[in-house]
Motif scaffolding. Structure first.
Motif, PDB file in Angstrom:
ATOM      1  N   LEU A  35      -3.626  -5.360 -13.379  1.00 27.77           N
ATOM      2  CA  LEU A  35      -2.724  -6.096 -12.506  1.00 27.77           C
ATOM      3  C   LEU A  35      -1.926  -5.196 -11.579  1.00 27.77           C
ATOM      4  CD1 LEU A  35      -1.313  -8.763 -15.000  1.00 27.77           C
ATOM      5  CD2 LEU A  35      -3.144  -9.062 -13.324  1.00 27.77           C
ATOM      6  N   LEU A  36      -1.463  -4.035 -12.088  1.00 30.08           N
ATOM      7  CA  LEU A  36      -0.539  -3.202 -11.316  1.00 30.08           C
ATOM      8  C   LEU A  36      -0.924  -1.732 -11.254  1.00 30.08           C
ATOM      9  CD1 LEU A  36       2.890  -4.688 -12.475  1.00 30.08           C
ATOM     10  CD2 LEU A  36       1.701  -5.125 -10.328  1.00 30.08           C
ATOM     11  N   ALA A  37      -2.135  -1.387 -11.647  1.00 28.55           N
ATOM     12  CA  ALA A  37      -2.611   0.004 -11.615  1.00 28.55           C
ATOM     13  C   ALA A  37      -1.721   0.930 -12.420  1.00 28.55           C
ATOM     14  CB  ALA A  37      -2.718   0.489 -10.169  1.00 28.55           C
ATOM     15  N   GLY A  38      -1.082   0.395 -13.483  1.00 25.63           N
ATOM     16  CA  GLY A  38      -0.236   1.217 -14.331  1.00 25.63           C
ATOM     17  C   GLY A  38       1.121   1.530 -13.738  1.00 25.63           C
ATOM     18  N   GLY A  39       1.406   1.072 -12.499  1.00 25.37           N
ATOM     19  CA  GLY A  39       2.709   1.289 -11.882  1.00 25.37           C
ATOM     20  C   GLY A  39       2.955   2.716 -11.430  1.00 25.37           C
ATOM     21  N   ARG A  40       1.902   3.501 -11.184  1.00 25.65           N
ATOM     22  CA  ARG A  40       2.080   4.905 -10.784  1.00 25.65           C
ATOM     23  C   ARG A  40       1.204   5.279  -9.587  1.00 25.65           C
ATOM     24  NH1 ARG A  40       4.884   8.092 -14.229  1.00 25.65           N
ATOM     25  NH2 ARG A  40       5.526   7.157 -16.197  1.00 25.65           N
ATOM     26  N   THR A  41       1.028   4.361  -8.673  1.00 25.45           N
ATOM     27  CA  THR A  41       0.193   4.611  -7.501  1.00 25.45           C
ATOM     28  C   THR A  41       0.877   5.576  -6.536  1.00 25.45           C
ATOM     29  OG1 THR A  41      -0.759   2.398  -7.681  1.00 25.45           O
ATOM     30  CG2 THR A  41      -0.991   3.506  -5.562  1.00 25.45           C
ATOM     31  N   ILE A 259       6.498 -12.834  10.887  1.00 23.89           N
ATOM     32  CA  ILE A 259       7.487 -13.159   9.860  1.00 23.89           C
ATOM     33  C   ILE A 259       6.802 -13.507   8.543  1.00 23.89           C
ATOM     34  CG2 ILE A 259       9.310 -14.783   9.209  1.00 23.89           C
ATOM     35  CD1 ILE A 259      10.022 -15.020  12.155  1.00 23.89           C
ATOM     36  N   GLY A 260       5.679 -14.188   8.644  1.00 20.99           N
ATOM     37  CA  GLY A 260       4.967 -14.611   7.444  1.00 20.99           C
ATOM     38  C   GLY A 260       4.506 -13.466   6.570  1.00 20.99           C
ATOM     39  N   VAL A 261       4.363 -12.272   7.145  1.00 18.79           N
ATOM     40  CA  VAL A 261       3.902 -11.124   6.363  1.00 18.79           C
ATOM     41  C   VAL A 261       4.846 -10.789   5.213  1.00 18.79           C
ATOM     42  CG1 VAL A 261       5.049  -9.460   7.892  1.00 18.79           C
ATOM     43  CG2 VAL A 261       3.096  -8.736   6.526  1.00 18.79           C
ATOM     44  N   LEU A 262       6.134 -11.106   5.373  1.00 16.70           N
ATOM     45  CA  LEU A 262       7.119 -10.768   4.334  1.00 16.70           C
ATOM     46  C   LEU A 262       6.882 -11.523   3.034  1.00 16.70           C
ATOM     47  CD1 LEU A 262      10.428 -10.670   6.415  1.00 16.70           C
ATOM     48  CD2 LEU A 262       9.172  -8.715   5.465  1.00 16.70           C
ATOM     49  N   ALA A 263       6.212 -12.661   3.100  1.00 16.75           N
ATOM     50  CA  ALA A 263       6.032 -13.484   1.906  1.00 16.75           C
ATOM     51  C   ALA A 263       4.571 -13.596   1.504  1.00 16.75           C
ATOM     52  CB  ALA A 263       6.619 -14.885   2.155  1.00 16.75           C
ATOM     53  N   GLN A 264       3.761 -12.601   1.844  1.00 19.37           N
ATOM     54  CA  GLN A 264       2.356 -12.607   1.453  1.00 19.37           C
ATOM     55  C   GLN A 264       2.205 -12.068   0.028  1.00 19.37           C
ATOM     56  OE1 GLN A 264      -0.619 -13.618   3.462  1.00 19.37           O
ATOM     57  NE2 GLN A 264       1.181 -14.769   4.066  1.00 19.37           N
ATOM     58  N   PRO A 265       1.782 -12.889  -0.934  1.00 16.84           N
ATOM     59  CA  PRO A 265       1.714 -12.445  -2.334  1.00 16.84           C
ATOM     60  C   PRO A 265       0.863 -11.201  -2.531  1.00 16.84           C
ATOM     61  CG  PRO A 265       1.458 -14.823  -2.197  1.00 16.84           C
ATOM     62  CD  PRO A 265       1.419 -14.313  -0.796  1.00 16.84           C
ATOM     63  N   GLN A 266      -0.257 -11.096  -1.809  1.00 14.99           N
ATOM     64  CA  GLN A 266      -1.140  -9.948  -1.982  1.00 14.99           C
ATOM     65  C   GLN A 266      -0.514  -8.660  -1.461  1.00 14.99           C
ATOM     66  OE1 GLN A 266      -1.472 -12.294   0.225  1.00 14.99           O
ATOM     67  NE2 GLN A 266      -2.453 -11.617   2.104  1.00 14.99           N
ATOM     68  N   LEU A 267       0.493  -8.755  -0.595  1.00 11.62           N
ATOM     69  CA  LEU A 267       1.194  -7.577  -0.097  1.00 11.62           C
ATOM     70  C   LEU A 267       2.413  -7.253  -0.951  1.00 11.62           C
ATOM     71  CD1 LEU A 267       1.022  -8.194   3.771  1.00 11.62           C
ATOM     72  CD2 LEU A 267      -0.520  -6.871   2.329  1.00 11.62           C
ATOM     73  N   VAL A 268       3.131  -8.273  -1.369  1.00 13.06           N
ATOM     74  CA  VAL A 268       4.321  -8.060  -2.205  1.00 13.06           C
ATOM     75  C   VAL A 268       3.974  -7.301  -3.474  1.00 13.06           C
ATOM     76  CG1 VAL A 268       6.089  -9.214  -3.595  1.00 13.06           C
ATOM     77  CG2 VAL A 268       5.561 -10.063  -1.294  1.00 13.06           C
ATOM     78  N   VAL A 269       2.831  -7.643  -4.078  1.00 12.27           N
ATOM     79  CA  VAL A 269       2.457  -7.016  -5.348  1.00 12.27           C
ATOM     80  C   VAL A 269       2.202  -5.524  -5.181  1.00 12.27           C
ATOM     81  CG1 VAL A 269      -0.042  -7.334  -5.186  1.00 12.27           C
ATOM     82  CG2 VAL A 269       1.081  -7.433  -7.415  1.00 12.27           C
ATOM     83  N   ARG A 270       1.912  -5.052  -3.948  1.00 10.74           N
ATOM     84  CA  ARG A 270       1.700  -3.622  -3.724  1.00 10.74           C
ATOM     85  C   ARG A 270       2.949  -2.816  -4.063  1.00 10.74           C
ATOM     86  NH1 ARG A 270      -2.582  -5.587  -3.416  1.00 10.74           N
ATOM     87  NH2 ARG A 270      -4.336  -5.076  -2.070  1.00 10.74           N
ATOM     88  N   PHE A 271       4.125  -3.384  -3.825  1.00 11.05           N
ATOM     89  CA  PHE A 271       5.359  -2.650  -4.106  1.00 11.05           C
ATOM     90  C   PHE A 271       5.552  -2.400  -5.600  1.00 11.05           C
ATOM     91  CE2 PHE A 271       6.671  -5.132  -0.179  1.00 11.05           C
ATOM     92  CZ  PHE A 271       6.407  -4.082   0.684  1.00 11.05           C
ATOM     93  N   LEU A 272       4.941  -3.235  -6.423  1.00  9.70           N
ATOM     94  CA  LEU A 272       5.088  -3.096  -7.868  1.00  9.70           C
ATOM     95  C   LEU A 272       4.144  -2.053  -8.457  1.00  9.70           C
ATOM     96  CD1 LEU A 272       5.334  -6.886  -8.817  1.00  9.70           C
ATOM     97  CD2 LEU A 272       7.215  -5.286  -8.446  1.00  9.70           C
ATOM     98  N   THR A 273       3.268  -1.486  -7.621  1.00  8.48           N
ATOM     99  CA  THR A 273       2.284  -0.538  -8.142  1.00  8.48           C
ATOM    100  C   THR A 273       2.753   0.913  -8.101  1.00  8.48           C
ATOM    101  OG1 THR A 273       1.180  -0.229  -6.002  1.00  8.48           O
ATOM    102  CG2 THR A 273       0.396  -2.045  -7.402  1.00  8.48           C
ATOM    103  N   VAL A 274       3.900   1.189  -7.446  1.00  8.40           N
ATOM    104  CA  VAL A 274       4.392   2.566  -7.357  1.00  8.40           C
ATOM    105  C   VAL A 274       5.478   2.814  -8.394  1.00  8.40           C
ATOM    106  CG1 VAL A 274       3.815   2.779  -4.923  1.00  8.40           C
ATOM    107  CG2 VAL A 274       6.079   1.966  -5.571  1.00  8.40           C
TER     108      VAL A 274
END
Length: 523
Positions: A35-41, A259-274
């Motif tokens: 789901l999150l690549a271990g959170g260490r991308t 504006i819609g880019v801010l609420a794109q689920p597939q993009l938001v989840v990228r922030f959780l991978t680092v």
């Protein structure tokens, strides 16, 4: 056609894709890995994945074709994508998302909102919107790749769609988010090089910057009367203020996506991978440069295709792709036609890989999010096997839509999904990050208002969708229930403020969520 070069290029591309997928598969052992690549991308890897997921064939083929129609005015979308889609998204939303997400222990976008407000309903509602709506966006991405393969390789369009979708799904199913991230970085590199070369070739062929832009400016008298009546003032000018085309460019293309880019689920989840906020800070420059090149080149070249087709065919771009039988233009074919006719064969193959990369990187993120929304958020059955099975469902739905949707649909379908996401998710997502006073009741009311108002406006007010759906005409005998200019104003202009006001009003009238540990994962 040089089949040997084509085959070698495809084999090398697919070989690297398979290698990265195998590497990701070997490092994917837990649900967190999937789901999150271990959170260490790494931040550069995250930025490239974010950018290549954001920029797809929708931007290059669909919006490039729209630029051929509307002109350089679409460069305002480039500005909006960089300022909102990267700077605000990373610096303001991204860092806060990472902090709150790690405290909540969230793995997906629906789970993030649901845990913040302790609501199982919110999680399932978000998941359903994603599952129902994202295949439309995925289909638009597939269409872009399919049309180019059809134009360049003379493949049957339906076959091109199916082959392409199966290859993309294969590495997402095997490697999860790690397979997505690894391949995104590889594909982003190809996209960057391909677009830089396209930029240089286009301006070189048209005589340089000054000559090319002057030629485009001097073509303003060639704008068809039907387009002039809708506000078109030439390909280097904004449409007339308040005209139909002005509202399309500003409200649908620029605001809807920007504006819609801010609420794109597939993009938001990228922030959780680092790992931490410093990684997000380091990713801003890479993400901004990537978006600048991708959109800036696509929109500039799209507009300049008018110069090339006028000089070589005596037609503007939309005339060059107009079906002689029906008289209907397919603007999704403009960029493929330009590349196949104006550039060397070897570049056609490189650009094919560029588009495959753009489409596959975006689709992989979409398939991953649809799959996790279905099994993890909707059915609470998040095992590796169930996640992989869910992706097959997403694949089938997206392929079906890609085969059924009409021409000139890529930019429209993309803007629709971005707009619906903004109206439904953005106020709730923003409040989850920055407004502790927001309540569960307020968030639910906001989401329902955002979604329902968007759908109602599309069905009965906004001419583009209302005419296509035909429900208004069946029920009331007319394609829309209102007149000018409301028929041209994108639903996001009305539905997003309605959603935000609803959240604030209902939250102030209801009791806020009781203070609990953010890490508590119960509802």
């Amino acid at each position: 056609m040089d089949y040997s070069t084509l085959i070698i290029s495809l084999l090398l591309y697919l070989g690297v894709t398979v290698l990265l997928s195998v590497l990701a598969y070997r490092h994917t052992r837990t649900k967190s890995d999937y789901l999150l690549a271990g959170g260490r991308t790494h931040p550069v890897l995250m930025a490239l994945s974010y950018g290549s997921t954001f920029i797809s064939t929708s931007a290059i083929i669909g919006f490039g074709g729209s630029a051929a129609m509307f002109g350089m005015s679409l460069l305002w979308l480039t500005f909006c994508c960089i300022f909102v889609g990267v700077f605000i998204a990373f610096v303001i939303y991204g860092k806060r998302t990472l902090q709150v997400g790690k405290e909540l222990g969230a793995s997906t976008f629906p789970e993030f909102i649901a845990l913040r407000y302790k609501s199982e309903f919110i999680k399932k509602f978000c998941a359903l919107v994603i599952i129902a709506g994202m295949p439309l966006y995925a289909a638009a991405v597939m269409i872009g790749a399919g049309r180019f393969l059809e134009q360049l390789l003379h493949l049957d369009y339906n076959l091109a769609i199916i082959i392409f979708a199966v290859i993309t799904a294969a590495y997402v199913i095997s490697g999860g988010i790690k397979g997505v991230l690894y391949n995104d970085a590889f594909q982003a590199s190809i996209m960057f090089v391909g677009m830089i070369i396209l930029f240089c070739m286009t301006y070189s062929k048209l005589g340089g910057f000054t000559t090319a832009h002057q030629a485009l400016t001097d073509m303003s008298h060639l704008v068809p009367e039907s387009m002039v009546a809708k506000g078109h003032l030439g390909w280097t000018a904004m449409p007339a203020l308040g005209s139909e085309y002005w509202w399309v460019v500003v409200s649908t293309l620029v605001m809807g996506v920007g504006i819609g880019v801010l609420a794109q689920p597939q993009l938001v989840v990228r922030f959780l991978t680092v790992k931490g906020v410093q990684e997000i800070n380091r990713a801003v420059v890479v993400g901004g440069l990537f978006i600048l090149v991708m959109t800036g080149v696509a929109f500039s070249v799209g507009a300049l295709t008018n110069v090339y087709f006028w000089q070589t065919l005596g037609k503007i771009s939309i005339a060059a792709v107009t079906d002689m039988t029906t008289g209907i233009p397919n603007i999704d074919s403009i960029i493929p036609l330009f590349v196949s006719s104006a550039t060397p064969t070897w570049f056609g193959y490189l650009f094919m890989l560029t588009l495959l990369s753009a489409a596959m990187s975006t689709l992989s993120g979409q398939f991953h999010v649809i799959g996790t929304s279905l099994c993890h958020d909707l059915y609470n059955n998040s095992t590796l096997s169930s996640n992989r099975l869910s992706i097959l469902v997403a694949l089938a739905a997206s392929v079906y839509l890609a085969l059924k949707l009409p021409g000139s649909i890529i930019a429209v379908a993309t803007a629709i999904f971005f707009g619906v996401c903004a109206a439904t998710f953005l106020p709730a997502y923003t409040a989850a990050l920055f407004w502790p006073r927001a309540t569960k009741s307020g968030v639910i009311a906001s989401m329902v208002m955002g979604l329902s108002s968007s759908l109602l406006l599309m069905t009965f007010v906004h001419a583009k969708e209302a005419t296509a759906l035909g429900l208004s005409n069946i029920l009331f005998g007319k394609s829309t229930l209102v007149g000018i200019p409301w028929v041209y104003i994108d639903p996001i202009v009305i539905s997003l403020p309605l959603s935000a006001v609803t959240l604030i009003t209902v939250s102030l009238l209801t009791e806020k969520v009781s203070a609990v540990s953010l890490a508590e994962k119960t509802y």
